[in-house]
Design a protein around this motif. Structure first.
Motif, PDB file in Angstrom:
ATOM      1  N   ARG A  48       0.825  -1.197   0.000  1.00 33.24           N
ATOM      2  CA  ARG A  48       0.000   0.000   0.000  1.00 33.24           C
ATOM      3  C   ARG A  48       0.866   1.256   0.000  1.00 33.24           C
ATOM      4  NH1 ARG A  48      -4.807   0.275   4.256  1.00 33.24           N
ATOM      5  NH2 ARG A  48      -5.449  -1.438   2.853  1.00 33.24           N
ATOM      6  N   GLU A  49       1.960   1.253   0.767  1.00 30.71           N
ATOM      7  CA  GLU A  49       2.864   2.409   0.803  1.00 30.71           C
ATOM      8  C   GLU A  49       3.526   2.630  -0.557  1.00 30.71           C
ATOM      9  OE1 GLU A  49       4.250   2.348   5.493  1.00 30.71           O
ATOM     10  OE2 GLU A  49       5.357   1.183   3.971  1.00 30.71           O
ATOM     11  N   ARG A  50       3.927   1.540  -1.210  1.00 29.33           N
ATOM     12  CA  ARG A  50       4.537   1.674  -2.537  1.00 29.33           C
ATOM     13  C   ARG A  50       3.539   2.230  -3.540  1.00 29.33           C
ATOM     14  NH1 ARG A  50       6.923  -3.434  -1.224  1.00 29.33           N
ATOM     15  NH2 ARG A  50       5.409  -4.502  -2.566  1.00 29.33           N
ATOM     16  N   GLU A  51       2.300   1.797  -3.439  1.00 26.95           N
ATOM     17  CA  GLU A  51       1.263   2.280  -4.340  1.00 26.95           C
ATOM     18  C   GLU A  51       0.996   3.769  -4.113  1.00 26.95           C
ATOM     19  OE1 GLU A  51      -1.278   2.591  -7.327  1.00 26.95           O
ATOM     20  OE2 GLU A  51      -0.030   0.848  -6.891  1.00 26.95           O
ATOM     21  N   ARG A  52       0.968   4.185  -2.825  1.00 29.22           N
ATOM     22  CA  ARG A  52       0.772   5.607  -2.529  1.00 29.22           C
ATOM     23  C   ARG A  52       1.922   6.442  -3.086  1.00 29.22           C
ATOM     24  NH1 ARG A  52      -1.453   4.086   2.748  1.00 29.22           N
ATOM     25  NH2 ARG A  52       0.640   4.309   3.635  1.00 29.22           N
ATOM     26  N   LYS A  53       3.143   5.928  -2.975  1.00 22.03           N
ATOM     27  CA  LYS A  53       4.308   6.645  -3.502  1.00 22.03           C
ATOM     28  C   LYS A  53       4.222   6.792  -5.014  1.00 22.03           C
ATOM     29  CE  LYS A  53       9.356   6.531  -3.705  1.00 22.03           C
ATOM     30  NZ  LYS A  53      10.587   5.791  -3.319  1.00 22.03           N
ATOM     31  N   ARG A  54       3.848   5.716  -5.708  1.00 21.54           N
ATOM     32  CA  ARG A  54       3.705   5.791  -7.161  1.00 21.54           C
ATOM     33  C   ARG A  54       2.607   6.765  -7.561  1.00 21.54           C
ATOM     34  NH1 ARG A  54       4.938   0.066  -6.986  1.00 21.54           N
ATOM     35  NH2 ARG A  54       2.725  -0.424  -6.777  1.00 21.54           N
ATOM     36  N   LYS A  55       1.538   6.802  -6.775  1.00 24.70           N
ATOM     37  CA  LYS A  55       0.441   7.722  -7.064  1.00 24.70           C
ATOM     38  C   LYS A  55       0.906   9.167  -6.912  1.00 24.70           C
ATOM     39  CE  LYS A  55      -4.313   8.834  -5.753  1.00 24.70           C
ATOM     40  NZ  LYS A  55      -5.440   8.499  -4.836  1.00 24.70           N
ATOM     41  N   ARG A  56       1.659   9.462  -5.840  1.00 23.95           N
ATOM     42  CA  ARG A  56       2.178  10.822  -5.643  1.00 23.95           C
ATOM     43  C   ARG A  56       3.109  11.216  -6.781  1.00 23.95           C
ATOM     44  NH1 ARG A  56       2.581   9.108  -0.160  1.00 23.95           N
ATOM     45  NH2 ARG A  56       4.802   8.648  -0.478  1.00 23.95           N
TER      46      ARG A  56
END
Length: 213
Positions: free
Chosen positions: A6-14
């Motif tokens: 989930r953290e990696r996905e949030r980073k990619r989204k940002r």
């Protein structure tokens, strides 16, 4: 600690959001100032102080888009692009800069963003702050092939309104002219030796032919 999925996905989204925020004003400037309706804009190589994009128009032609950092001097950016366009008149192999729709400038601005557009040259090699090694040889070969008209570029540039006054920067002073002159003399000596060797080989060939005749 290893980031969770989930953290990696949030980073990619940002990262995608930041890229979209950077691309949106580029798209607006291309359409409004240069008359280019891009079908795709993707991130390109990063320069020393500038960011680059590759914009593909509806005609499938790619353009190299250069964006300048916040607070950049618009007049200095315009002068740099104009000097490149001036050099093409001689002609020096510089990629063509595209003027704005009104053909009155090369650099457009929007929301503090400065942008210029040049024709994309595939497989181009950049100096990355300085020219070293084989790049010097490539520069010398290119300059050596320039037509005689290009020799007037230096005189013309000296009279150009946007010329830079002659000065030595810190990096220029650290070049070591004595060492460079010694290397130049060494290269010249090798060239002279090669010419002498060819002449001796030619003489030996003539002697051999006379002996076999």
């Amino acid at each position: 600690m290893t980031p969770t999925l989930r953290e990696r996905e949030r980073k990619r989204k940002r990262e995608r959001e930041r890229e979209r925020e950077r691309i949106e004003p580029v798209t607006l400037l291309l359409a409004g100032e240069f008359g280019i309706i891009p079908s795709a804009v993707e991130a390109g190589p990063t320069g020393t102080v500038t960011h680059h994009c590759l914009a593909t128009g509806q005609d499938d032609e790619q353009r190299f888009v250069k964006t300048y950092p916040q607070g950049a001097d618009a007049r200095a950016a315009e002068a740099a692009v104009e000097l490149g366009a001036y050099a093409r008149l001689y002609p020096v192999p510089v990629p063509a800069a595209l003027p704005t729709v009104g053909a009155d400038r090369f650099v457009a601005s929007c929301r503090g963003l400065l942008l210029s557009v040049i024709r994309f040259v595939s497989n181009a090699v950049t100096a990355d702050e300085r020219i070293t090694g084989a790049l010097w040889e490539a520069v010398g070969q290119t300059v050596g092939r320039l037509p005689p008209a290009a020799c007037r570029l230096h005189r013309g540039s000296a009279r150009h309104p946007h010329r830079s006054p002659p000065s030595l920067g810190a990096r220029d002073k650290a070049i070591g002219l004595g060492r460079n002159v010694a290397r130049l003399e060494e290269s010249a000596a090798r060239c002279r030796a090669a010419v002498g060797l060819r002449e001796r080989l030619h003489e030996a060939e003539e002697v051999l032919r006379a002996h076999l005749a």
